[in-house]
Design a protein around this motif. Sequence first.
Motif, PDB file in Angstrom:
ATOM      1  N   TYR A 183      -9.480  17.181 -20.946  1.00 37.85           N
ATOM      2  CA  TYR A 183      -9.674  17.151 -22.308  1.00 37.85           C
ATOM      3  C   TYR A 183     -11.062  16.580 -22.616  1.00 37.85           C
ATOM      4  N   ASN A 184     -12.002  18.015 -23.195  1.00 38.57           N
ATOM      5  CA  ASN A 184     -13.100  17.030 -23.842  1.00 38.57           C
ATOM      6  C   ASN A 184     -14.042  17.358 -22.315  1.00 38.57           C
ATOM      7  N   ASP A 185     -14.259  17.984 -21.901  1.00 40.52           N
ATOM      8  CA  ASP A 185     -14.393  17.977 -20.901  1.00 40.52           C
ATOM      9  C   ASP A 185     -15.465  19.656 -20.454  1.00 40.52           C
ATOM     10  N   LEU A 186     -16.628  19.883 -20.870  1.00 34.68           N
ATOM     11  CA  LEU A 186     -17.168  20.853 -21.777  1.00 34.68           C
ATOM     12  C   LEU A 186     -17.997  21.395 -20.347  1.00 34.68           C
ATOM     13  N   ASP A 187     -18.726  20.322 -19.310  1.00 36.48           N
ATOM     14  CA  ASP A 187     -19.169  21.080 -18.096  1.00 36.48           C
ATOM     15  C   ASP A 187     -18.089  21.959 -16.864  1.00 36.48           C
ATOM     16  N   ALA A 188     -17.063  20.821 -16.743  1.00 37.09           N
ATOM     17  CA  ALA A 188     -15.913  21.258 -16.551  1.00 37.09           C
ATOM     18  C   ALA A 188     -15.790  23.135 -16.758  1.00 37.09           C
ATOM     19  N   LEU A 189     -14.810  23.123 -17.850  1.00 35.80           N
ATOM     20  CA  LEU A 189     -14.755  23.690 -18.869  1.00 35.80           C
ATOM     21  C   LEU A 189     -16.146  25.442 -18.074  1.00 35.80           C
ATOM     22  N   LYS A 190     -17.251  24.950 -18.046  1.00 36.25           N
ATOM     23  CA  LYS A 190     -18.284  26.350 -18.268  1.00 36.25           C
ATOM     24  C   LYS A 190     -17.662  26.694 -16.574  1.00 36.25           C
ATOM     25  N   GLY A 220     -18.461  21.103 -30.946  1.00 36.41           N
ATOM     26  CA  GLY A 220     -18.419  21.444 -30.718  1.00 36.41           C
ATOM     27  C   GLY A 220     -17.770  21.985 -29.520  1.00 36.41           C
ATOM     28  N   PHE A 221     -16.161  21.434 -29.248  1.00 37.96           N
ATOM     29  CA  PHE A 221     -16.073  21.392 -27.979  1.00 37.96           C
ATOM     30  C   PHE A 221     -14.481  22.690 -28.281  1.00 37.96           C
ATOM     31  N   LEU A 222     -13.824  23.334 -29.501  1.00 37.88           N
ATOM     32  CA  LEU A 222     -13.672  24.036 -30.029  1.00 37.88           C
ATOM     33  C   LEU A 222     -14.973  25.236 -29.989  1.00 37.88           C
ATOM     34  N   GLU A 223     -15.354  24.681 -30.667  1.00 38.32           N
ATOM     35  CA  GLU A 223     -16.673  25.901 -30.559  1.00 38.32           C
ATOM     36  C   GLU A 223     -17.017  26.150 -29.169  1.00 38.32           C
ATOM     37  N   THR A 224     -17.133  26.095 -28.234  1.00 35.79           N
ATOM     38  CA  THR A 224     -17.853  25.991 -27.127  1.00 35.79           C
ATOM     39  C   THR A 224     -16.532  26.790 -26.145  1.00 35.79           C
ATOM     40  N   LEU A 225     -15.653  26.774 -26.497  1.00 40.51           N
ATOM     41  CA  LEU A 225     -13.805  26.772 -25.974  1.00 40.51           C
ATOM     42  C   LEU A 225     -14.159  28.400 -26.591  1.00 40.51           C
ATOM     43  N   ARG A 226     -13.726  28.748 -27.832  1.00 40.68           N
ATOM     44  CA  ARG A 226     -14.299  29.771 -28.089  1.00 40.68           C
ATOM     45  C   ARG A 226     -14.823  30.756 -28.237  1.00 40.68           C
ATOM     46  N   ASP A 227     -16.426  30.116 -28.354  1.00 47.53           N
ATOM     47  CA  ASP A 227     -17.199  31.124 -27.143  1.00 47.53           C
ATOM     48  C   ASP A 227     -17.689  31.456 -26.462  1.00 47.53           C
ATOM     49  N   LEU A 228     -16.570  30.584 -25.508  1.00 45.35           N
ATOM     50  CA  LEU A 228     -16.680  31.586 -23.958  1.00 45.35           C
ATOM     51  C   LEU A 228     -15.376  32.495 -23.795  1.00 45.35           C
ATOM     52  N   THR A 229     -14.291  32.371 -24.499  1.00 49.11           N
ATOM     53  CA  THR A 229     -12.841  32.897 -24.308  1.00 49.11           C
ATOM     54  C   THR A 229     -13.967  34.273 -24.291  1.00 49.11           C
ATOM     55  N   THR A 230     -14.097  34.212 -26.009  1.00 51.10           N
ATOM     56  CA  THR A 230     -14.625  35.455 -26.577  1.00 51.10           C
ATOM     57  C   THR A 230     -15.306  36.241 -25.403  1.00 51.10           C
ATOM     58  N   VAL A 255      -9.511  23.361 -40.160  1.00 51.71           N
ATOM     59  CA  VAL A 255     -10.213  21.946 -40.856  1.00 51.71           C
ATOM     60  C   VAL A 255     -11.584  21.752 -39.825  1.00 51.71           C
ATOM     61  N   PHE A 256     -11.137  23.247 -38.453  1.00 49.13           N
ATOM     62  CA  PHE A 256     -13.054  23.306 -38.325  1.00 49.13           C
ATOM     63  C   PHE A 256     -13.530  24.321 -38.026  1.00 49.13           C
ATOM     64  N   GLY A 257     -12.636  25.246 -38.523  1.00 52.23           N
ATOM     65  CA  GLY A 257     -13.203  26.306 -38.762  1.00 52.23           C
ATOM     66  C   GLY A 257     -13.416  26.998 -37.574  1.00 52.23           C
ATOM     67  N   VAL A 258     -12.683  27.326 -36.489  1.00 52.07           N
ATOM     68  CA  VAL A 258     -12.421  27.929 -35.061  1.00 52.07           C
ATOM     69  C   VAL A 258     -11.385  28.712 -35.349  1.00 52.07           C
ATOM     70  N   ILE A 259     -11.112  29.925 -34.684  1.00 57.43           N
ATOM     71  CA  ILE A 259     -10.224  30.499 -35.647  1.00 57.43           C
ATOM     72  C   ILE A 259      -9.833  31.112 -33.670  1.00 57.43           C
TER      73      ILE A 259
END
Length: 428
Positions: A183-190, A220-230, A255-259
């Motif tokens: 969780y919260n690891d953007l490098d691993a996710l990318k 930025g975690f949820l935003e990046t999830l949204r961006d990469l999955t899209t 709350v976070f505005g990420v849909i």
Amino acid sequence: MKRPHSHNYFMKAVSLMPGGVNSPVRAFKAVGDDPIVVTRAKGDRLYDADGNRYIDYCMSWGPMVLGHGNVRVSNAIRKAVRGGTSFGALCPYEIRLAELIVQSYQSIELVRMVSSGTEAAMSAVRVARAYTKRDKVVKFEGGYHGHADQFLIKAGSGLTTLGAPSSPGVPEAFASTTLTLPYNDLDALKKLIAERWREIAALIVEPVAGNMGVVVPDPGFLETLRDLTTRHGIILVFDEVITGLRLSPSGAQGVFGVIPDMTILGKIIGGGMPVGAYGGRKETMGLVSPEGAVYQAGTLSGNPVAMAAGIATIKEIQSNSEFYKELGKKTEHLVSGLKDAARLAGRAVTINSIGSMFTPFFTDRPVKDLTTAMASDTKLYAGFFHRMFERGVYLPPSQFEAHFMSIAHSSHDIDRTIKHAYEAFKKV
Ligand SMILES: *Cc1c(COP(=O)(O)O)cnc(C)c1O
């Protein structure tokens, strides 16, 4: 503390049900001792079989955001029961609850009611697989999405781990369809998405983690999830079984505005009755049978009594425009009191909190993922749990759980909790 009646009940329960319970954490294994045997609950209080009274911060693991035995919800349940308890046919209650959900969640155009969060999560992933024609699912270490085979995957070390089952009975073949990330690891996710996106149907996440204790997403975690999955045609699934209606009328996504593409709900939307739901846009949810070919069904799905409890819960929340503000204030009051109490008692505790959910971790380091959560001292938590329990405060009987506030918690009880916590922190 002597609890002879509870002890007798538990001994009998053990002879009849595995471990004496119908859901594992209830058995107090993580903290030792006989479990609580509840005979009654009202407001922020639980009463056990021995007549002891407890201030409750478990709140049935999340659903009871209005407190126990809310009058409006109880009356709605009574009224529904008078009209019959199950029809196995379309009824107005389920249409009304579906409408309230669709109105609250921008991500949901069509919704399907089920009877648990487990069912909702496994069904949403089935839809995502059908839609993308891909097989793999990405989840985060420490994320809980019910007990379907594909989600019972052990968190491993390293950047990404090909899932190994964390429960006997889960075939390797199922486990291997699940990929896990910290969780919260953007490098691993990318890295994972760049390498394997062609195989990945869905990424499922608790937008605020609640099942390794409360862990809040980094900015930025949820935003990046949204961006990469899209970008890679992966269905982003928010598991809002806890956060839906707890953090806002539209959950963490509000709350976070990420849909997300799909949303899983449960707990509060059933108002204390067994419910789950999953939903998304028409292009995905339109695949669900009988509109589409993805099969999913349920004898008690959309049950009128459960739907009535959910509707009444939402109505009660909507009737107070300050609901979430008040709930947040109560929680801040308690959490800041607990932080002071720990400091005064000389006890290193990291308290994560957001909205009306919080977890005190017995560690002096920040907790941002499963590894840092696991660094907390579970023996100290168990000691703290017992010192609080003796003083009439019921916390979740495990370090790795969210603590919940309800609107029924009185400031008197919150102040008493803080006072007891100071004594408890000193004695663990
Ligand atoms: C509780 C929970 C579930 C499972 O819901 P059940 O109704 O217990 O099956 C799924 N996801 C999350 C995030 C939960 O907290």
